[in-house]
Write an enzyme that holds these catalytic residues in place. Sequence first.
Site, PDB file in Angstrom:
ATOM      1  N   ARG A  99       0.791  -1.270   0.087  1.00  0.00           N
ATOM      2  CA  ARG A  99       0.063  -0.048   0.133  1.00  0.00           C
ATOM      3  C   ARG A  99       0.880   1.061   0.057  1.00  0.00           C
ATOM      4  O   ARG A  99       1.991   1.280   0.739  1.00  0.00           O
ATOM      5  CB  ARG A  99      -0.793   0.056   1.223  1.00  0.00           C
ATOM      6  CG  ARG A  99      -1.946   0.903   1.243  1.00  0.00           C
ATOM      7  CD  ARG A  99      -2.745   0.694   2.732  1.00  0.00           C
ATOM      8  NE  ARG A  99      -3.659  -0.424   2.316  1.00  0.00           N
ATOM      9  CZ  ARG A  99      -4.681  -0.732   1.393  1.00  0.00           C
ATOM     10  NH1 ARG A  99      -5.054   0.639   0.993  1.00  0.00           N
ATOM     11  NH2 ARG A  99      -5.471  -1.464   1.219  1.00  0.00           N
ATOM     12  N   LEU A 100       0.468   2.341  -0.781  1.00  0.00           N
ATOM     13  CA  LEU A 100       1.229   3.524  -0.986  1.00  0.00           C
ATOM     14  C   LEU A 100       1.282   4.075   0.623  1.00  0.00           C
ATOM     15  O   LEU A 100      -0.095   4.304   1.114  1.00  0.00           O
ATOM     16  CB  LEU A 100       0.628   4.292  -2.026  1.00  0.00           C
ATOM     17  CG  LEU A 100       1.461   5.398  -2.381  1.00  0.00           C
ATOM     18  CD1 LEU A 100       3.194   4.582  -3.163  1.00  0.00           C
ATOM     19  CD2 LEU A 100       0.918   6.156  -3.673  1.00  0.00           C
ATOM     20  N   HIS A 117      12.558  -3.950  -1.554  1.00  0.00           N
ATOM     21  CA  HIS A 117      11.862  -4.009  -2.913  1.00  0.00           C
ATOM     22  C   HIS A 117      12.682  -5.271  -3.987  1.00  0.00           C
ATOM     23  O   HIS A 117      13.921  -5.218  -3.813  1.00  0.00           O
ATOM     24  CB  HIS A 117      11.755  -2.747  -3.598  1.00  0.00           C
ATOM     25  CG  HIS A 117      11.053  -3.087  -4.936  1.00  0.00           C
ATOM     26  ND1 HIS A 117       9.752  -3.207  -5.150  1.00  0.00           N
ATOM     27  CD2 HIS A 117      11.426  -3.228  -6.345  1.00  0.00           C
ATOM     28  CE1 HIS A 117       9.431  -3.395  -6.284  1.00  0.00           C
ATOM     29  NE2 HIS A 117      10.251  -3.429  -6.975  1.00  0.00           N
TER      30      HIS A 117
HETATM   31  C1  GAR Z   1       9.062  -9.154  -0.694  1.00  0.00           C
HETATM   32  O1  GAR Z   1       9.670  -9.737  -1.829  1.00  0.00           O
HETATM   33  C2  GAR Z   1       9.123  -7.587  -0.752  1.00  0.00           C
HETATM   34  O2  GAR Z   1      10.383  -7.248  -1.361  1.00  0.00           O
HETATM   35  C3  GAR Z   1       8.159  -7.221  -1.719  1.00  0.00           C
HETATM   36  O3  GAR Z   1       7.128  -7.928  -1.405  1.00  0.00           O
HETATM   37  C4  GAR Z   1       7.448  -9.218  -0.873  1.00  0.00           C
HETATM   38  C5  GAR Z   1       6.894  -9.734   0.399  1.00  0.00           C
HETATM   39  O4  GAR Z   1       7.147 -10.840   0.679  1.00  0.00           O
HETATM   40  N1  GAR Z   1       7.569  -5.930  -1.736  1.00  0.00           N
HETATM   41  C6  GAR Z   1       7.418  -5.199  -2.809  1.00  0.00           C
HETATM   42  O5  GAR Z   1       7.089  -5.774  -4.000  1.00  0.00           O
HETATM   43  C7  GAR Z   1       7.150  -3.778  -2.720  1.00  0.00           C
HETATM   44  N2  GAR Z   1       6.835  -3.116  -3.989  1.00  0.00           N
HETATM   45  P1  GAR Z   1       7.232 -11.667   2.440  1.00  0.00           P
HETATM   46  O6  GAR Z   1       5.499 -11.108   2.822  1.00  0.00           O
HETATM   47  O7  GAR Z   1       7.244 -12.894   2.313  1.00  0.00           O
HETATM   48  O8  GAR Z   1       8.079 -10.984   3.104  1.00  0.00           O
END
Ligand code: GAR
Length: 199
Positions: A99-100, A117
Amino acid sequence: MPGQIRGKCRISVFVSGTGTNLQALMDYQQLHPDWPAEIVLVVSDKPRCQAVDRARRAGIPVFANEVKAYPDKAAYEADILRALQEYDVALIVLAGYMRLVGPTLLNAYRNRILNIHPSLLPAFPGRTAVRDALAANVSETGVTVHYVDEGIDTGPIVAQRVVPVEPGMTEADLLERVHAVEHELYPATIAQVIMDRQM
Ligand code: GAR
């Protein structure tokens, strides 16, 4: 004062999904008593996500409410801010918070919100960075930790690690590699930021 033991930096981890990064941070905290952070609150916009279950199992206080339970996003973030202040949080770390972050939190925690990210930003911002990197046929992608600003996965970069993309890799293969790097990079980078800024 030389020899003085510093208090820990009280952090809040924001999550929306599976929470493998949250788990890695909680595990790191357990295994490394000298880690300068303490996870004092987990915040989620998805009350039934796996990440929330992980936090509850670990006994960490949770704020988990949907935005739609509030009149608007500002009211939602004001309620989060109240919880952050109650737990005396100094630093926010987003770990799959999809979420932003709005002005209410950005203004209260300006330059005190980190995000992780799964790409080498500014390449492949957004929700599907790993899939987008594969589709673009790049030979390497990676992981970025950056400060959060008004944009989607923008803001000053703090750390990056390269992850090679090998021929024939599926999205699941690449995701696994990227996650393994994230789980190492995030606790180390959080520690570095806290030490550098004496938070
Ligand atoms: C992670 O890979 C994180 O880098 C990404 O969501 C995933 C969450 O995984 N974030 C984004 O894409 C932000 N734009 P998790 O819930 O298993 O930690």
